[in-house]
Structures are given as structure tokens and as C-alpha cells.
Motif scaffolding. Structure first.
Motif, mmCIF file in Angstrom:
data_model
loop_
_atom_site.group_PDB
_atom_site.id
_atom_site.type_symbol
_atom_site.label_atom_id
_atom_site.label_comp_id
_atom_site.label_asym_id
_atom_site.label_seq_id
_atom_site.Cartn_x
_atom_site.Cartn_y
_atom_site.Cartn_z
ATOM 1 N N PRO A 1 0.827 -1.200 0.000
ATOM 2 C CA PRO A 1 0.000 0.000 0.000
ATOM 3 C C PRO A 1 0.868 1.259 0.000
ATOM 4 O O PRO A 1 1.930 1.296 0.612
ATOM 5 C CB PRO A 1 -0.787 -0.124 1.310
ATOM 6 N N VAL A 2 0.397 2.288 -0.699
ATOM 7 C CA VAL A 2 1.124 3.549 -0.719
ATOM 8 C C VAL A 2 0.232 4.639 -0.168
ATOM 9 O O VAL A 2 -0.994 4.557 -0.208
ATOM 10 C CB VAL A 2 1.579 3.907 -2.152
ATOM 11 N N SER A 3 0.859 5.672 0.345
ATOM 12 C CA SER A 3 0.105 6.781 0.913
ATOM 13 C C SER A 3 -0.526 7.605 -0.191
ATOM 14 O O SER A 3 -0.199 7.473 -1.368
ATOM 15 C CB SER A 3 1.038 7.652 1.749
ATOM 16 N N ALA A 4 -1.456 8.499 0.211
ATOM 17 C CA ALA A 4 -2.102 9.369 -0.771
ATOM 18 C C ALA A 4 -1.077 10.258 -1.464
ATOM 19 O O ALA A 4 -1.174 10.532 -2.664
ATOM 20 C CB ALA A 4 -3.163 10.220 -0.080
ATOM 21 N N ALA A 5 -0.059 10.692 -0.699
ATOM 22 C CA ALA A 5 0.977 11.550 -1.286
ATOM 23 C C ALA A 5 1.791 10.780 -2.317
ATOM 24 O O ALA A 5 2.088 11.272 -3.402
ATOM 25 C CB ALA A 5 1.894 12.085 -0.183
ATOM 26 N N ASP A 6 2.119 9.545 -1.955
ATOM 27 C CA ASP A 6 2.900 8.726 -2.886
ATOM 28 C C ASP A 6 2.077 8.329 -4.099
ATOM 29 O O ASP A 6 2.603 8.176 -5.201
ATOM 30 C CB ASP A 6 3.410 7.457 -2.190
ATOM 31 N N ALA A 7 0.778 8.169 -3.892
ATOM 32 C CA ALA A 7 -0.079 7.744 -4.996
ATOM 33 C C ALA A 7 -0.060 8.738 -6.138
ATOM 34 O O ALA A 7 -0.263 8.375 -7.305
ATOM 35 C CB ALA A 7 -1.506 7.552 -4.503
ATOM 36 N N ALA A 8 0.181 9.988 -5.817
ATOM 37 C CA ALA A 8 0.217 11.021 -6.850
ATOM 38 C C ALA A 8 1.367 10.795 -7.821
ATOM 39 O O ALA A 8 1.358 11.312 -8.937
ATOM 40 C CB ALA A 8 0.333 12.399 -6.202
ATOM 41 N N HIS A 9 2.364 10.034 -7.389
ATOM 42 C CA HIS A 9 3.538 9.779 -8.219
ATOM 43 C C HIS A 9 3.416 8.474 -8.999
ATOM 44 O O HIS A 9 4.313 8.123 -9.750
ATOM 45 C CB HIS A 9 4.796 9.745 -7.347
ATOM 46 N N VAL A 10 2.320 7.736 -8.802
ATOM 47 C CA VAL A 10 2.122 6.483 -9.502
ATOM 48 C C VAL A 10 1.302 6.723 -10.762
ATOM 49 O O VAL A 10 0.222 7.311 -10.707
ATOM 50 C CB VAL A 10 1.404 5.445 -8.608
ATOM 51 N N THR A 11 1.823 6.311 -11.889
ATOM 52 C CA THR A 11 1.110 6.433 -13.155
ATOM 53 C C THR A 11 1.034 5.054 -13.809
ATOM 54 O O THR A 11 1.566 4.076 -13.283
ATOM 55 C CB THR A 11 1.825 7.418 -14.098
ATOM 56 N N THR A 12 0.377 5.010 -14.952
ATOM 57 C CA THR A 12 0.243 3.746 -15.676
ATOM 58 C C THR A 12 0.859 3.864 -17.065
ATOM 59 O O THR A 12 0.652 4.861 -17.755
ATOM 60 C CB THR A 12 -1.237 3.348 -15.815
ATOM 61 N N VAL A 13 1.646 2.869 -17.435
ATOM 62 C CA VAL A 13 2.205 2.818 -18.781
ATOM 63 C C VAL A 13 1.763 1.518 -19.445
ATOM 64 O O VAL A 13 1.400 0.556 -18.768
ATOM 65 C CB VAL A 13 3.753 2.898 -18.780
ATOM 66 N N THR A 14 1.812 1.517 -20.752
ATOM 67 C CA THR A 14 1.431 0.329 -21.508
ATOM 68 C C THR A 14 2.657 -0.313 -22.130
ATOM 69 O O THR A 14 3.380 0.330 -22.891
ATOM 70 C CB THR A 14 0.426 0.677 -22.621
ATOM 71 N N LEU A 15 2.897 -1.558 -21.763
ATOM 72 C CA LEU A 15 3.969 -2.324 -22.379
ATOM 73 C C LEU A 15 3.379 -3.170 -23.502
ATOM 74 O O LEU A 15 2.408 -3.899 -23.285
ATOM 75 C CB LEU A 15 4.646 -3.248 -21.365
#
Length: 253
Positions: free
Chosen positions: A8-22
């Protein structure tokens, strides 16, 4: 929301998580005789490497995905693959440098010129056969030395660049000549020959030069610089090949 390691990541850290397509080129001869492309949406964080994204696919999305990896620090050379059309080590390439636009896919394929066994894994034996053929070891005459073979810093510097090779095959499998001529030694074998040809302690230079003087040796190089661009260790591969050519012409090392 979770990051790549599924913690689990914090709300602050979640802002740095994105999605890429391989978009990965898949091949399993036991399932389908033809290769095909498969896409995966992968959550990534700033600073993640392509290897991290591939781990996420294998660990959480499709365990059948096959690829090589070991040290994950750009030392072993295990995870060489074709990334967005260029040979790279998956453990050294950052996602942010591959997907620079929103929605951009990252293409991942096995390195070219070697038989594909499954997905991103290729048969390395032809590569190693070329490596062995140039006698990649110190050749000396006479008795075994009673102490270390000394060498000056200047003599060591003569071949220092080509000692950096980690045998990842990125240079050889980036070569257009190698893609179409399975008999060609390839850049890596010539680089390794260079490492010993210009070693002042070695006495096998002439023997190696004769091996590389064959029609599938250094003269097949077309100086495209693909090999130099692909090397993850920054070896000046094309320069080394040209130095071996000059040594053959002038017979002086």
C-alpha cells in the motif's frame, strides 16, 4: 492503490504512480508457432526501470512471461532486449525516458539475430560460439611464471576500454550484418579479440588476427555504429573494430 511491489502507498505517494502500456512480443512454440504482440497496463513510479515493469507483469499479471535477468544493476548483462527498437538493458532504462508522451506504448522485443526460445529469451549459443572462436584468454609461451606478469599503466590503458564488456550481446545483435549472416563473428567477438590482441603480456595476437582475417571476420563490418550506440558500458566498439582492421593491414599491434 499499490505500487510495483504490491505494498500500500500513501495518498501523497499515490500522486507519483502512473500507468504505462507495455507492448511485448510474445512467442511460445508450445502454444503458437507464430509470435504475437500482447499489451499490459502497468502501474509505475517515477524512477522505475523497465525491468521493474516487466517484474510487475510476470509477478502479478502473467506468470508465463519469460525473460532473463540476474543482478539488476547493469553488470551481468542478462536482460538485454530490444526496447522501442533499440538494444538496451532493461535494468538500466528508466520508464520516464521511454514513455515521454501520454498514452505512448513501450515496445519490448527479444534481441535480433539469435533464435528465439520463448518470449524475450533467445538462444545465446551462436553468440558464445563466436566468442570462444577468437580464443578469449591469455596466450603465452614457455614456463608458468613464478610471479605476476607485470604491466605498465600505459600498456594497460591500450586495451582498457574493451575490458569493460559484460557479454550482454547488445552490440552483436544490433548489427545489420549479423541479422542476415549467421557466420559473421559479430562485434562482441572482435571486441574481445581486441582486448587480448593489444595486451602486451599476450603472445597470441597473430593467431587471433588470422582468425579475424577470414571472410566472416572484421572485414564484414560496415561501420554503421549501431554496436557502439547499443553498448550499455559505453565501449567504443566501432573504434575497436577499426583498430583491429588497421592491425591486420599493417601487422603492428
Amino acid at each position: 492503490m499499490t505500487a510495483l511491489d504490491d505494498r500500500p502507498v500513501s495518498a501523497a505517494d499515490a500522486a507519483h504512480v502512473t500507468t504505462v502500456t507495455l507492448k511485448i512480443r510474445r512467442y511460445d512454440p508450445e502454444v503458437d508457432p507464430d509470435a504475437n504482440w500482447q499489451t499490459f497496463d502497468v502501474p509505475v513510479e517515477k524512477g522505475d526501470r523497465l525491468l521493474d515493469a516487466l517484474h510487475h507483469v510476470k509477478w502479478y499479471q502473467d506468470g508465463s512471461l519469460a525473460f532473463r535477468r540476474s543482478c539488476a544493476h547493469g553488470v551481468c548483462g542478462s536482460d538485454a532486449m530490444r526496447i522501442n527498437g533499440v538494444n538496451r538493458l532493461a535494468c538500466k532504462v528508466l520508464i520516464k525516458d521511454l514513455a515521454t508522451k501520454e498514452g505512448q506504448e513501450i515496445l519490448v522485443e527479444p534481441i535480433k539475430g539469435l533464435p528465439v526460445e520463448k518470449d524475450l529469451i533467445v538462444d545465446m549459443e551462436p553468440f558464445f560460439e563466436a566468442f570462444r572462436s577468437i580464443k578469449p584468454f591469455l596466450i603465452t609461451d614457455g614456463r608458468e611464471p613464478t610471479r605476476e606478469r607485470l604491466q605498465s599503466a600505459e600498456d594497460r590503458a591500450r586495451f582498457d576500454d574493451t575490458t569493460k564488456c559484460i557479454m550482454c550481446a547488445a552490440c552483436t545483435t544490433s548489427c545489420p550484418v549479423y541479422w542476415t549472416d549467421e557466420s559473421y563473428f559479430g562485434p562482441q567477438a572482435i571486441v574481445m579479440a581486441h582486448r587480448f590482441i593489444f595486451d602486451s603480456r599476450d603472445e597470441g595476437a597473430e593467431e587471433r588476427l588470422e582468425i579475424l582475417n577470414e571472410k566472416e571476420g572484421v572485414w564484414r563490418c560496415r561501420t554503421t555504429f549501431n554496436c557502439t550506440d547499443a553498448c550499455p558500458r559505453g565501449i567504443e566498439v566501432t573504434k575497436a573494430i577499426q583498430e583491429v582492421k588497421r592491425a591486420l593491414i599493417f601487422r603492428r599491434v
